[in-house]
Motif scaffolding. Structure first.
Motif, short mmCIF file in Angstrom:
data_model
loop_
_atom_site.label_atom_id
_atom_site.label_comp_id
_atom_site.label_asym_id
_atom_site.label_seq_id
_atom_site.Cartn_x
_atom_site.Cartn_y
_atom_site.Cartn_z
N ILE A 2 0.85 -1.18 0.00
CA ILE A 2 0.00 0.00 0.00
C ILE A 2 0.89 1.23 0.00
O ILE A 2 1.74 1.40 0.86
N SER A 3 0.68 2.12 -0.98
CA SER A 3 1.51 3.30 -1.09
C SER A 3 1.12 4.33 -0.05
O SER A 3 0.04 4.28 0.56
N ARG A 5 0.40 7.38 -0.64
CA ARG A 5 -0.75 8.16 -1.13
C ARG A 5 -2.06 7.46 -0.78
O ARG A 5 -3.01 8.10 -0.32
N ASN A 6 -2.12 6.15 -0.98
CA ASN A 6 -3.35 5.42 -0.66
C ASN A 6 -3.63 5.42 0.84
O ASN A 6 -4.78 5.53 1.27
N ARG A 7 -2.58 5.29 1.64
CA ARG A 7 -2.77 5.32 3.09
C ARG A 7 -3.28 6.69 3.54
O ARG A 7 -4.20 6.78 4.38
N GLY A 9 -4.90 8.92 1.71
CA GLY A 9 -6.27 9.08 1.24
C GLY A 9 -7.27 8.31 2.08
O GLY A 9 -8.34 8.82 2.41
N ALA A 10 -6.92 7.07 2.45
CA ALA A 10 -7.81 6.27 3.29
C ALA A 10 -7.98 6.89 4.67
O ALA A 10 -9.08 6.89 5.25
N THR A 150 -14.42 10.85 -0.55
CA THR A 150 -13.42 10.13 -1.33
C THR A 150 -12.73 11.05 -2.33
O THR A 150 -11.50 11.03 -2.47
N LEU A 154 -8.78 11.96 -2.11
CA LEU A 154 -7.85 11.66 -3.20
C LEU A 154 -7.12 12.90 -3.67
O LEU A 154 -5.90 12.88 -3.88
N ALA A 157 -4.64 13.82 -0.96
CA ALA A 157 -3.51 12.89 -0.90
C ALA A 157 -2.56 13.11 -2.07
O ALA A 157 -1.33 13.07 -1.91
#
Length: 438
Positions: A2-3, A5-7, A9-10, A150, A154, A157
């Motif tokens: 998990i990058s 950026r994804n962390r 954003g989540a 969301t 995004l 992030a």
């Protein structure tokens, strides 16, 4: 994996959804029992007004539409709401006995006020319940919130991790020569700072590399003067000693020349013109030149012994293999590999083929091969091996290192492996320039 950026954003999405959900639940709890001053006080005033009208003139009240009954309305009682409404009625006039009931789930509330001998006053109560399908409304509300959160998460992030993306893209764009393209210093402050730092780093690294290359070139040139003096002195030595000294001097000269060639290749390739070349023609031309120098080099044909024309000088290639390259640099790389195979491998055989969108040049030799443990070191400068041991032999230099640098600069790759039955196989893969309609 998990990058970041994804962390990020989540995490932002979870935070926004949790805050909105808690706020919505809190609001629903508060609105479930509305404040008496805003909702029940007007109803209490209406009940007191209608009760006084019935007490003063029952006939006029009935004629006006007031509902009088002999008994209280029937239904499911709501004692909590009845007590609250009774307190509100008593707060603005005489206390009255009343009850609140609901005849069915689909009907509004009814308030029954006992007026003694005059009967029971029945007043419909405004429905203060949440609208039907409240959970469905809540679910739709949360879906909209999640969708909006969301998008916001995004975007946030991406903006937060943009400097890291700049670093990643910059590293991916580093060419085989180690040069980093200039990054535009635009955008938000963080992006400008990151781009400025990378550009400054690239400038310093390039300056340091050029400085060391100049040092290597200077050392190579400076070695020639003492080697010339040594050659003059060697002439006065006995014949046997003179041959040994001349062999060592030839090796030193080859090393110095290789160092100077490497410097010219590193710092001078930008001035060389790049054009469309045919790889098969270059291989054929080089082979013919090297054969005239006494090297054993053969070109494989379609049948491995001859092609359609019966001319061994034409390598096996199904069609012209065109690519963008610097002709002199590409010839230098291939010449070094051919000479290495023919000189140290007891002869070479070359195959040129197309493999998808890439050209494949295979150079086989008939030498003893290289120990598997040393295959990964064959491209190191001034390194060559003989069976069973590692040793710098006469003539060792930077030929393979220069070839590898040139091939990788053109987007290709090179690998060396032992052949089954003896010998080495040098495999060179180079990208082809495809026609516009491919």
């Amino acid at each position: 994996m998990i990058s970041l950026r994804n962390r990020l954003g989540a995490l932002l999405l979870l935070a926004i959804v949790c805050v909105v959900a808690l706020a919505t639940l809190a609001a629903s709890v508060i609105l479930r029992n509305p404040l008496s001053e805003t909702v029940l006080r007007p109803m209490a005033q209406q009940i007191q007004l209608l009760a006084r009208l019935v007490e003063q003139n029952p006939q006029a009240a009935v004629a006006a539409g007031v509902q009088l009954q002999t008994s209280s309305a029937q239904g499911v009682p709501d004692p909590e709401l009845g007590l609250v409404l009774q307190r509100e009625v008593a707060a603005i006039g005489p206390a009255r006995a009343l009850s609140v009931v609901r005849a069915s789930p689909d009907t509004p509330l009814s308030v029954s006020v006992d007026l003694g001998p005059r009967g029971v006053l029945v007043v419909p109560l405004q429905d203060i319940r949440p609208p039907p399908g409240g959970w469905l409304v809540f679910v739709i509300w949360m879906i909209l919130i999640v969708a909006g959160a969301t998008c916001v998460s995004l975007v946030a992030a991406i903006r937060f991790t943009r400097p890291l993306q700049i670093i990643h893209d910059a590293v991916e764009r580093i060419g085989a020569d180690g040069d980093l393209p200039v990054i535009p210093e635009s955008g938000p402050l963080e992006m400008r700072m990151t781009a400025r730092s990378l550009n400054r780093l690239s400038t310093r690294l390039k300056a340091a590399t050029e400085s060391r290359m100049r040092l290597v070139a200077a050392a190579g040139h400076d070695l020639r003067t003492p080697m010339t003096r040594l050659r003059l002195r060697v002439e006065f030595l006995p014949e046997e000693e003179r041959r040994k000294w001349l062999s060592d001097l030839d090796e030193l000269s080859a090393i110095a020349d290789s160092a100077i060639k490497l410097v010219h290749e590193e710092v001078g390739h930008e001035q060389d013109p790049t054009c469309m070349v045919d790889l098969g023609d270059i291989v054929t031309t080089l082979r013919n030149e090297l054969v005239t120098l006494g090297l054993d080099i053969r070109l494989a044909s379609k049948t491995a012994t001859e092609n359609q024309t019966g001319d061994e000088r034409v390598p096996y290639a199904a069609e012209p293999l065109r690519m963008m390259a610097t002709p002199l640099a590409l010839k230098r790389a291939l010449r070094n590999l051919m000479v290495n195979a023919a000189t140290h491998g007891g002869g070479a055989e070359i195959v040129v083929r197309r493999f998808g969108t890439r050209a494949l040049v295979i150079i086989h030799d008939r030498g003893p091969g290289i120990p598997e443990s040393l295959l990964g070191q064959v491209f190191e400068p001034f390194f060559r091996v003989e069976p069973g041991r590692r040793r710098a032999l006469p003539g060792a230099g930077l030929g393979l290192a220069i070839s590898k640098e040139i091939i990788e600069r053109f987007g290709g790759s090179i690998s060396i492996a032992n052949r089954f039955g003896g010998g080495l196989t040098q495999s060179i893969r180079l990208p082809l320039t495809l026609p516009a309609d491919s």
